[in-house]
Design an enzyme around this catalytic site. Structure first.
Site, PDB file in Angstrom:
ATOM      1  N   CYS A  14       0.787  -1.170   0.064  1.00  0.00           N
ATOM      2  CA  CYS A  14       0.060  -0.179  -0.083  1.00  0.00           C
ATOM      3  C   CYS A  14       0.792   1.472   0.142  1.00  0.00           C
ATOM      4  O   CYS A  14       1.839   1.529   0.699  1.00  0.00           O
ATOM      5  CB  CYS A  14      -0.818   0.066   1.251  1.00  0.00           C
ATOM      6  SG  CYS A  14      -1.799   1.469   1.467  1.00  0.00           S
ATOM      7  N   CYS A  58       0.412   3.368   3.409  1.00  0.00           N
ATOM      8  CA  CYS A  58       1.218   2.745   4.403  1.00  0.00           C
ATOM      9  C   CYS A  58       2.732   3.015   4.065  1.00  0.00           C
ATOM     10  O   CYS A  58       3.520   3.001   5.249  1.00  0.00           O
ATOM     11  CB  CYS A  58       0.917   1.116   4.417  1.00  0.00           C
ATOM     12  SG  CYS A  58      -0.762   0.917   5.156  1.00  0.00           S
ATOM     13  N   HIS A  80      -8.702   7.919   2.790  1.00  0.00           N
ATOM     14  CA  HIS A  80      -8.036   9.059   2.896  1.00  0.00           C
ATOM     15  C   HIS A  80      -9.120  10.231   2.914  1.00  0.00           C
ATOM     16  O   HIS A  80     -10.018   9.792   1.935  1.00  0.00           O
ATOM     17  CB  HIS A  80      -7.054   9.242   2.008  1.00  0.00           C
ATOM     18  CG  HIS A  80      -7.358   9.031   0.541  1.00  0.00           C
ATOM     19  ND1 HIS A  80      -7.413   7.470   0.015  1.00  0.00           N
ATOM     20  CD2 HIS A  80      -7.879   9.843  -0.457  1.00  0.00           C
ATOM     21  CE1 HIS A  80      -8.034   7.479  -1.083  1.00  0.00           C
ATOM     22  NE2 HIS A  80      -8.125   8.640  -1.662  1.00  0.00           N
ATOM     23  N   HIS A 125      -9.647  14.007   1.533  1.00  0.00           N
ATOM     24  CA  HIS A 125      -9.056  15.009   0.770  1.00  0.00           C
ATOM     25  C   HIS A 125      -9.533  16.449   1.505  1.00  0.00           C
ATOM     26  O   HIS A 125     -10.664  16.623   1.530  1.00  0.00           O
ATOM     27  CB  HIS A 125      -9.397  15.126  -0.618  1.00  0.00           C
ATOM     28  CG  HIS A 125      -9.241  14.004  -1.508  1.00  0.00           C
ATOM     29  ND1 HIS A 125      -8.225  13.850  -2.395  1.00  0.00           N
ATOM     30  CD2 HIS A 125      -9.610  12.694  -1.630  1.00  0.00           C
ATOM     31  CE1 HIS A 125      -7.967  12.869  -2.979  1.00  0.00           C
ATOM     32  NE2 HIS A 125      -9.135  12.176  -2.451  1.00  0.00           N
TER      33      HIS A 125
END
Ligand code: AMP
Ligand code: ZN
Length: 114
Positions: free
Chosen positions: A4, A7, A100, A102
């Site tokens: 990832c 990560c 995530h 934004h």
């Protein structure tokens, strides 16, 4: 998760422009900004999509919005406003499968999104 990208950013294996870090969260500039300010806020814990969020994650996910407020204030966009976007899955337009958020600011946003 070994393969990832996000990560690897958290682990320092891929460089980034770090904006914020605490025990559970990490934030960095988006490499392909869609606005003058475009920061990604992620949980350090690998979770693929928003659809994985469970009861036990309530505090973690809530803390993302508290961190976003702090980042927005420091970036000078708190007063004028900003947008937080989270894409989920293929139809949501997600391209990186580590949750995530934004944080976009520095220009007027349009609606609806494409
Ligand atoms: P999404 O399409 O919602 O999954 O958003 C993924 C975002 O990650 C895109 O805006 C990309 O520009 C950004 N991105 C991908 N790889 C990196 C990276 N190595 N560093 C910073 N941002 C990245
Ligand atoms: Zn990950």
């Amino acid at each position: 998760m070994q393969s990832c990208v996000f990560c690897k950013i958290v682990a320092g294996e891929i460089p980034c422009k770090k904006i914020y870090e605490d025990d559970a969260l990490f934030a960095f500039e988006d490499v392909n900004p869609a606005a003058p300010i475009h920061i990604l806020i992620i949980p350090k814990k690998h979770m693929e999509t928003l659809h994985e969020i469970q009861d036990a994650d309530k505090e973690l996910i809530g803390s993302i919005f508290v961190a976003a407020n702090e980042i927005a204030r420091k970036q000078g966009i708190a007063q004028e406003g900003f947008r937080i976007v989270a894409n989920c899955g293929e139809n949501g337009g997600q391209t990186v499968f580590h949750i995530h958020y934004h944080l976009l600011g520095g220009r007027r946003m349009e609606w609806p999104p494409g």
